[in-house]
Design a protein around this motif. Structure first.
Motif, mmCIF file in Angstrom:
data_model
loop_
_atom_site.group_PDB
_atom_site.id
_atom_site.type_symbol
_atom_site.label_atom_id
_atom_site.label_comp_id
_atom_site.label_asym_id
_atom_site.label_seq_id
_atom_site.Cartn_x
_atom_site.Cartn_y
_atom_site.Cartn_z
ATOM 1 N N LYS A 1 0.875 -1.091 -0.027
ATOM 2 C CA LYS A 1 0.106 0.115 -0.008
ATOM 3 C C LYS A 1 0.742 1.404 -0.156
ATOM 4 O O LYS A 1 0.102 2.256 -0.155
ATOM 5 N N LEU A 2 2.137 1.062 0.288
ATOM 6 C CA LEU A 2 2.948 2.231 0.391
ATOM 7 C C LEU A 2 3.566 2.528 -1.139
ATOM 8 O O LEU A 2 4.560 3.407 -1.035
ATOM 9 N N MET A 3 3.386 1.831 -2.028
ATOM 10 C CA MET A 3 3.841 2.023 -3.214
ATOM 11 C C MET A 3 4.007 3.623 -3.816
ATOM 12 O O MET A 3 5.062 3.934 -4.257
ATOM 13 N N ASP A 4 2.897 4.051 -3.770
ATOM 14 C CA ASP A 4 2.904 5.719 -4.157
ATOM 15 C C ASP A 4 3.857 6.368 -3.285
ATOM 16 O O ASP A 4 4.332 7.417 -4.077
ATOM 17 N N TYR A 5 4.027 6.197 -2.265
ATOM 18 C CA TYR A 5 4.932 6.817 -1.393
ATOM 19 C C TYR A 5 6.187 6.827 -1.917
ATOM 20 O O TYR A 5 7.190 7.681 -1.778
ATOM 21 N N ALA A 6 6.699 5.563 -2.283
ATOM 22 C CA ALA A 6 7.886 5.009 -2.687
ATOM 23 C C ALA A 6 8.122 5.801 -4.076
ATOM 24 O O ALA A 6 9.089 6.268 -4.095
ATOM 25 N N LEU A 7 7.348 5.922 -4.904
ATOM 26 C CA LEU A 7 7.398 6.505 -6.102
ATOM 27 C C LEU A 7 7.785 7.923 -5.894
ATOM 28 O O LEU A 7 8.470 8.885 -6.634
ATOM 29 N N ALA A 8 6.901 8.570 -5.086
ATOM 30 C CA ALA A 8 6.802 10.045 -4.651
ATOM 31 C C ALA A 8 8.480 10.574 -4.000
ATOM 32 O O ALA A 8 8.644 11.741 -4.225
ATOM 33 N N LYS A 9 9.062 9.562 -3.602
ATOM 34 C CA LYS A 9 10.196 9.724 -3.015
ATOM 35 C C LYS A 9 11.495 9.437 -3.901
ATOM 36 O O LYS A 9 12.551 9.574 -3.648
ATOM 37 N N GLY A 10 11.097 9.185 -5.299
ATOM 38 C CA GLY A 10 12.033 8.846 -6.363
ATOM 39 C C GLY A 10 12.708 7.444 -6.407
ATOM 40 O O GLY A 10 13.566 7.439 -6.814
ATOM 41 N N ALA A 11 12.034 6.623 -5.749
ATOM 42 C CA ALA A 11 12.667 5.069 -5.721
ATOM 43 C C ALA A 11 12.337 4.679 -6.965
ATOM 44 O O ALA A 11 11.420 4.501 -7.640
ATOM 45 N N GLU A 12 13.587 3.827 -7.533
ATOM 46 C CA GLU A 12 13.405 2.940 -8.722
ATOM 47 C C GLU A 12 13.183 1.507 -8.350
ATOM 48 O O GLU A 12 12.891 0.925 -9.473
ATOM 49 N N ALA A 13 13.180 1.275 -7.008
ATOM 50 C CA ALA A 13 12.790 -0.090 -6.747
ATOM 51 C C ALA A 13 12.027 0.047 -5.274
ATOM 52 O O ALA A 13 12.369 0.806 -4.351
ATOM 53 N N PHE A 14 11.344 -0.863 -5.008
ATOM 54 C CA PHE A 14 10.830 -1.263 -3.816
ATOM 55 C C PHE A 14 10.784 -2.625 -3.135
ATOM 56 O O PHE A 14 10.413 -3.593 -4.012
ATOM 57 N N VAL A 15 11.475 -2.763 -1.992
ATOM 58 C CA VAL A 15 11.371 -4.217 -1.437
ATOM 59 C C VAL A 15 10.361 -4.341 -0.268
ATOM 60 O O VAL A 15 10.194 -3.748 0.752
ATOM 61 N N ILE A 16 9.665 -5.350 -0.463
ATOM 62 C CA ILE A 16 8.526 -5.704 0.239
ATOM 63 C C ILE A 16 8.690 -7.239 0.790
ATOM 64 O O ILE A 16 9.206 -8.089 0.248
ATOM 65 N N GLY A 17 7.261 -7.616 1.353
ATOM 66 C CA GLY A 17 7.014 -8.968 1.503
ATOM 67 C C GLY A 17 5.599 -9.178 1.124
ATOM 68 O O GLY A 17 4.866 -8.348 1.242
ATOM 69 N N ASP A 18 5.305 -10.343 0.471
ATOM 70 C CA ASP A 18 3.812 -10.855 0.682
ATOM 71 C C ASP A 18 3.223 -9.973 -0.493
ATOM 72 O O ASP A 18 1.912 -9.211 -0.440
#
Length: 258
Positions: free
Chosen positions: A183-200
């Motif tokens: 659910k935090l994907m949009d926040y990751a993108l807003a912070k300029g992330a090119e990758a996002f590491v999560i589980g499940d």
């Protein structure tokens, strides 16, 4: 003399209960606040194996991330796993403290431990959630391509495998969220992330990430959150040098790969 309450008070200073989600169950879930503690075993979960390990080691306290009691418990019997865990803990006079979503949000907690495990630098909050502390974002030691990055995550977290989608661009800035943090994907993108590491991670989440040019790496729930067990151990050991602290050697990811 250090008591269960002393350690609980310290942990709640590190990860205040007010940071926990309102549906969560954190704090002292089983045991005597006045009990003297000389040894503490830290783990991601309170399992039957972890309680047995604590008993064999002579530990009076288990500190874990996931709550030993999550849903309402109407009876404590040997008929189910929760009952067996609680019966064993009580029989061996082992207290159980669980720091869940409060440790997710706390500075130095689950997500900072995950960022450290990936050797991210310049780590900052993703500014998500009511308390503004969920998720972290930072920079890799060097730029990586998506597949190389997935292998890097697998090695750093000692994961059995990593599922990922290729965002189609090099990666230097990485967002992390231990466990199910899609659910935090949009926040990751807003912070300029090119990758996002999560589980499940779900299939539709992978599709959405790829469409947005984000490499999403699902390293599993256990590998992304387990680093916090060592944090608990280190923090307690530093605050109470007279107490022996250990990280469980028996607790492992229940998900295996063929």
């Amino acid at each position: 003399m250090t008591t269960v309450q002393d350690i609980l008070t310290f942990l709640e200073g590190f990860a205040p209960p007010a940071l926990a989600e309102n549906w969560d169950n954190v704090g002292l879930l089983c045991g005597d606040r006045a009990q003297t503690v000389t040894k503490v075993l830290c783990a991601l979960d309170v399992t039957e194996q972890v309680v047995a390990e604590a008993a064999e080691a002579g530990a009076q306290l288990v500190v874990a991330h996931h709550p030993a009691i999550f849903t309402s418990v109407q009876r404590v019997t040997a008929d189910d796993t929760t009952g067996r865990i609680l019966r064993a803990a009580i029989r061996h006079e082992i207290a159980l403290i669980c720091m869940h979503t409060n440790a997710d949000c706390a500075e130095g907690g689950v997500n900072d431990a995950l960022a450290a495990a990936l050797f991210l630098t310049g780590v900052e909050s993703m500014e998500a959630g009511d308390n503004g502390m969920l998720g972290r974002v930072g920079n890799l030691p060097r730029e990586m391509q998506p597949r190389e990055f997935a292998l890097y995550v697998k090695e750093c977290l000692r994961a059995g495998g990593v599922r990922f989608c290729d965002g189609g661009r090099p990666i230097r800035r990485v967002a992390v969220g231990g466990g199910a943090c899609g659910k935090l994907m949009d926040y990751a993108l807003a912070k300029g992330a090119e990758a996002f590491v999560i589980g499940d991670c779900s299939y539709d989440l992978m599709q959405r990430a790829q469409s947005l040019g984000l490499t999403l790496a699902d390293a599993g729930h256990f590998p992304t959150e387990n680093p916090v067990a060592a944090v608990f151990s280190d923090q307690i050991g530093a605050a109470f040098p007279q107490v022996c602290t250990m990280v469980s050697e028996r607790h492992a990811d229940c998900i295996q790969f063929v």
